[in-house]
Scaffold this motif. Structure first.
Motif, PDB file in Angstrom:
ATOM      1  N   PHE A   1       0.832  -1.200   0.000  1.00  0.00           N
ATOM      2  CA  PHE A   1       0.000   0.000   0.000  1.00  0.00           C
ATOM      3  C   PHE A   1       0.866   1.248   0.000  1.00  0.00           C
ATOM      4  CE2 PHE A   1       0.932  -0.790   4.429  1.00  0.00           C
ATOM      5  CZ  PHE A   1       1.095   0.472   4.986  1.00  0.00           C
ATOM      6  N   SER A   2       0.220   2.377  -0.282  1.00  0.00           N
ATOM      7  CA  SER A   2       0.866   3.683  -0.249  1.00  0.00           C
ATOM      8  C   SER A   2       0.515   4.384   1.048  1.00  0.00           C
ATOM      9  CB  SER A   2       0.397   4.529  -1.438  1.00  0.00           C
ATOM     10  OG  SER A   2       0.652   5.908  -1.204  1.00  0.00           O
TER      11      SER A   2
ATOM     12  N   ARG B   1       9.864   2.324   3.545  1.00  0.00           N
ATOM     13  CA  ARG B   1      10.335   3.559   2.920  1.00  0.00           C
ATOM     14  C   ARG B   1      11.820   3.823   3.126  1.00  0.00           C
ATOM     15  NH1 ARG B   1       5.551   7.429   5.103  1.00  0.00           N
ATOM     16  NH2 ARG B   1       5.993   6.125   6.941  1.00  0.00           N
ATOM     17  N   PHE B   2      12.485   3.059   3.982  1.00  0.00           N
ATOM     18  CA  PHE B   2      13.920   3.252   4.184  1.00  0.00           C
ATOM     19  C   PHE B   2      14.741   2.579   3.073  1.00  0.00           C
ATOM     20  CE2 PHE B   2      12.804  -0.732   6.136  1.00  0.00           C
ATOM     21  CZ  PHE B   2      13.834  -1.578   5.785  1.00  0.00           C
ATOM     22  N   LEU B   3      14.113   1.708   2.276  1.00  0.00           N
ATOM     23  CA  LEU B   3      14.833   0.989   1.237  1.00  0.00           C
ATOM     24  C   LEU B   3      15.141   1.889   0.040  1.00  0.00           C
ATOM     25  CD1 LEU B   3      12.860  -2.387   1.264  1.00  0.00           C
ATOM     26  CD2 LEU B   3      15.158  -1.978   2.175  1.00  0.00           C
ATOM     27  N   LYS B   4      16.117   1.515  -0.711  1.00  0.00           N
ATOM     28  CA  LYS B   4      16.515   2.261  -1.915  1.00  0.00           C
ATOM     29  C   LYS B   4      15.323   2.376  -2.861  1.00  0.00           C
ATOM     30  CE  LYS B   4      20.372   2.357  -5.194  1.00  0.00           C
ATOM     31  NZ  LYS B   4      21.596   1.640  -5.630  1.00  0.00           N
ATOM     32  N   ASN B   5      15.052   3.593  -3.341  1.00  0.00           N
ATOM     33  CA  ASN B   5      13.817   3.866  -4.069  1.00  0.00           C
ATOM     34  C   ASN B   5      14.015   3.827  -5.593  1.00  0.00           C
ATOM     35  OD1 ASN B   5      11.322   4.706  -4.911  1.00  0.00           O
ATOM     36  ND2 ASN B   5      11.240   6.513  -3.594  1.00  0.00           N
TER      37      ASN B   5
ATOM     38  N   ARG C   1      10.999   4.027 -13.261  1.00  0.00           N
ATOM     39  CA  ARG C   1       9.910   4.797 -12.655  1.00  0.00           C
ATOM     40  C   ARG C   1       8.534   4.249 -13.006  1.00  0.00           C
ATOM     41  NH1 ARG C   1      10.539  11.148 -12.581  1.00  0.00           N
ATOM     42  NH2 ARG C   1      12.253  10.392 -11.270  1.00  0.00           N
ATOM     43  N   GLN C   2       8.324   3.878 -14.251  1.00  0.00           N
ATOM     44  CA  GLN C   2       7.012   3.407 -14.689  1.00  0.00           C
ATOM     45  C   GLN C   2       6.829   1.895 -14.498  1.00  0.00           C
ATOM     46  OE1 GLN C   2       4.620   5.526 -15.383  1.00  0.00           O
ATOM     47  NE2 GLN C   2       6.111   7.161 -15.052  1.00  0.00           N
ATOM     48  N   MET C   3       7.842   1.217 -13.963  1.00  0.00           N
ATOM     49  CA  MET C   3       7.721  -0.198 -13.644  1.00  0.00           C
ATOM     50  C   MET C   3       7.144  -0.365 -12.249  1.00  0.00           C
ATOM     51  SD  MET C   3      11.252  -1.829 -15.181  1.00  0.00           S
ATOM     52  CE  MET C   3      11.732  -1.614 -16.879  1.00  0.00           C
ATOM     53  N   THR C   4       6.988  -1.601 -11.813  1.00  0.00           N
ATOM     54  CA  THR C   4       6.485  -1.883 -10.468  1.00  0.00           C
ATOM     55  C   THR C   4       7.383  -2.916  -9.803  1.00  0.00           C
ATOM     56  OG1 THR C   4       5.067  -3.804 -10.926  1.00  0.00           O
ATOM     57  CG2 THR C   4       4.159  -1.623 -11.437  1.00  0.00           C
ATOM     58  N   GLY C   5       7.086  -3.183  -8.546  1.00  0.00           N
ATOM     59  CA  GLY C   5       7.842  -4.197  -7.810  1.00  0.00           C
ATOM     60  C   GLY C   5       7.655  -5.595  -8.327  1.00  0.00           C
ATOM     61  N   LEU C   6       6.749  -5.785  -9.298  1.00  0.00           N
ATOM     62  CA  LEU C   6       6.574  -7.089  -9.938  1.00  0.00           C
ATOM     63  C   LEU C   6       7.603  -7.313 -11.038  1.00  0.00           C
ATOM     64  CD1 LEU C   6       2.670  -7.117 -10.286  1.00  0.00           C
ATOM     65  CD2 LEU C   6       4.056  -8.161  -8.471  1.00  0.00           C
ATOM     66  N   ASP C   7       8.266  -6.232 -11.486  1.00  0.00           N
ATOM     67  CA  ASP C   7       9.258  -6.342 -12.555  1.00  0.00           C
ATOM     68  C   ASP C   7      10.611  -6.727 -11.983  1.00  0.00           C
ATOM     69  OD1 ASP C   7       7.714  -5.488 -14.909  1.00  0.00           O
ATOM     70  OD2 ASP C   7       7.526  -3.596 -13.822  1.00  0.00           O
ATOM     71  N   PRO C   8      11.292  -7.704 -12.603  1.00  0.00           N
ATOM     72  CA  PRO C   8      12.577  -8.159 -12.048  1.00  0.00           C
ATOM     73  C   PRO C   8      13.630  -7.053 -11.983  1.00  0.00           C
ATOM     74  CG  PRO C   8      12.164  -9.114 -14.235  1.00  0.00           C
ATOM     75  CD  PRO C   8      10.893  -8.488 -13.790  1.00  0.00           C
TER      76      PRO C   8
ATOM     77  N   GLY D   1       4.491   5.394  -2.431  1.00  0.00           N
ATOM     78  CA  GLY D   1       3.416   5.336  -3.421  1.00  0.00           C
ATOM     79  C   GLY D   1       2.827   3.970  -3.647  1.00  0.00           C
ATOM     80  N   GLY D   2       3.367   2.952  -3.007  1.00  0.00           N
ATOM     81  CA  GLY D   2       2.793   1.613  -3.133  1.00  0.00           C
ATOM     82  C   GLY D   2       3.009   0.962  -4.481  1.00  0.00           C
ATOM     83  N   GLN D   3       4.053   1.335  -5.181  1.00  0.00           N
ATOM     84  CA  GLN D   3       4.277   0.805  -6.529  1.00  0.00           C
ATOM     85  C   GLN D   3       5.531  -0.042  -6.633  1.00  0.00           C
ATOM     86  OE1 GLN D   3       4.012   3.700  -9.694  1.00  0.00           O
ATOM     87  NE2 GLN D   3       5.236   2.474 -11.106  1.00  0.00           N
ATOM     88  N   HIS D   4       6.587   0.329  -5.904  1.00  0.00           N
ATOM     89  CA  HIS D   4       7.869  -0.354  -6.072  1.00  0.00           C
ATOM     90  C   HIS D   4       8.263  -1.194  -4.859  1.00  0.00           C
ATOM     91  CE1 HIS D   4       8.545   3.116  -9.016  1.00  0.00           C
ATOM     92  NE2 HIS D   4       8.589   2.024  -9.752  1.00  0.00           N
ATOM     93  N   ARG D   5       8.740  -0.519  -3.809  1.00  0.00           N
ATOM     94  CA  ARG D   5       9.352  -1.222  -2.686  1.00  0.00           C
ATOM     95  C   ARG D   5       8.365  -2.112  -1.933  1.00  0.00           C
ATOM     96  NH1 ARG D   5      11.775   4.240  -0.283  1.00  0.00           N
ATOM     97  NH2 ARG D   5       9.767   4.911  -1.176  1.00  0.00           N
ATOM     98  N   SER D   6       7.201  -1.566  -1.606  1.00  0.00           N
ATOM     99  CA  SER D   6       6.236  -2.369  -0.850  1.00  0.00           C
ATOM    100  C   SER D   6       5.740  -3.560  -1.654  1.00  0.00           C
ATOM    101  CB  SER D   6       5.057  -1.500  -0.414  1.00  0.00           C
ATOM    102  OG  SER D   6       4.370  -0.965  -1.539  1.00  0.00           O
TER     103      SER D   6
END
Length: 301
Positions: free
Chosen positions: A174-175, A191-195, A203-210, A256-261
């Protein structure tokens, strides 16, 4: 010589505000093999357990039930839970005000608590009225962003033939900018992880992308955080289960709930599943974007 015992008959009571999806949930449970009864008078519910239950029972209750009162519902739930021969649980469905107003607008129905006023007035009265039931629910599900298919999948995870006998775990990304997930039992801040947001190619990818996962793993803390969080959960989950919980919801949040989480949720889900736990996943902001057809545009995600 060991002796096996049949599991106790299950009764699921489904409640929540008008428009949150109770009727859909009752239909789903019926498809899962439950005997489904909606809007039964409260005074008749104790009689449903007088005889032997040959299959699990789902009961729908809301403010339109004959002789409805919050105290009456609580007394009914107390009576069911005092019966040592059945396993009873309350599922409370809810949705945010915007979603409920939209649903009333789409169906052109009047709210039962505001027949001659705007629906929002009835929605707010009902939320206040039902708050004691919400607080005692074993299962709390926000349907604001769920399609009927999503709702069916969630209930199947919890009460399908496989899920009915197991302890269920829902992991959700979630964001923080859009608030904590309702009903979460615990949340972790990523949020402490590398963004990856600050890498234009990611930027336009998500955490589902390798590629995003590989970037996050360059942070020395990423692997440690995922491993230690998994170890913590593997310690806590058996304790939750032994205390009688049948489901737990765990959130992982980033800006933003898109990458790290999303990436951490996926990795923890894999690790828990490898240890034999039943895990379902949800990526709240990715689902929101998919439903609206719009890309994520949250700065610093």
């Amino acid at each position: 010589m060991s002796q096996t015992t049949d599991p106790m008959p299950k009764i699921i009571v489904v409640s929540g505000p008008s428009g949150a999806g109770r009727s859909t949930a009752i239909n789903v449970l019926e498809d899962l093999g439950f005997e489904a009864i909606d809007n039964v008078p409260l005074s008749l519910i104790p009689r449903l357990t007088d005889g032997p239950l040959t299959r699990p029972l789902a009961i729908g209750i809301d403010i339109r039930n004959r002789d409805f009162s919050v105290q009456g519902v609580q007394d009914t739930l107390d009576g069911l839970q005092a019966n040592t021969h059945i396993d009873s649980q309350l599922v409370f469905l809810e949705a945010n005000e915007d979603a409920l107003v939209r649903r009333y607008s789409e169906t052109r129905r009047r709210h039962p608590l505001a027949p001659d006023e705007p629906a929002i007035q009835g929605i707010r009265r009902e939320a206040e009225l039902l708050s004691p039931l919400r607080s005692r629910a074993e299962f709390l599900l926000d349907t604001s962003d769920l399609s009927p298919h999503d709702l069916k999948a969630r209930l199947t995870d919890w009460f399908g033939e496989k899920g009915a006998a197991l302890f269920g775990i829902t992991l959700q990304s979630f964001s923080f900018k859009r608030g904590l997930p309702k009903g979460s039992d615990m949340t972790f801040d990523c949020r402490f992880l590398k963004n990856p947001y600050w890498e234009p190619a990611l930027r336009q990818m998500t955490g589902l992308d390798p590629e995003v996962g590989a970037h996050i793993q360059t942070d020395a803390l990423a692997g440690t955080f995922i491993a230690k969080t998994t170890d913590l959960l593997l310690t806590l989950l058996p304790a939750f289960r032994s205390e009688g919980k049948s489901h737990i919801s765990i959130g992982f949040g980033c800006t933003g709930g898109q990458h790290r989480s999303v990436y951490v949720t996926e990795q923890v889900a894999i690790a828990l599943a490898e240890q034999g736990w039943q895990v379902s996943k949800r990526h709240r902001e990715l689902e929101r974007a998919a439903q609206t057809g719009a890309p994520q545009r949250i700065k610093g995600t």
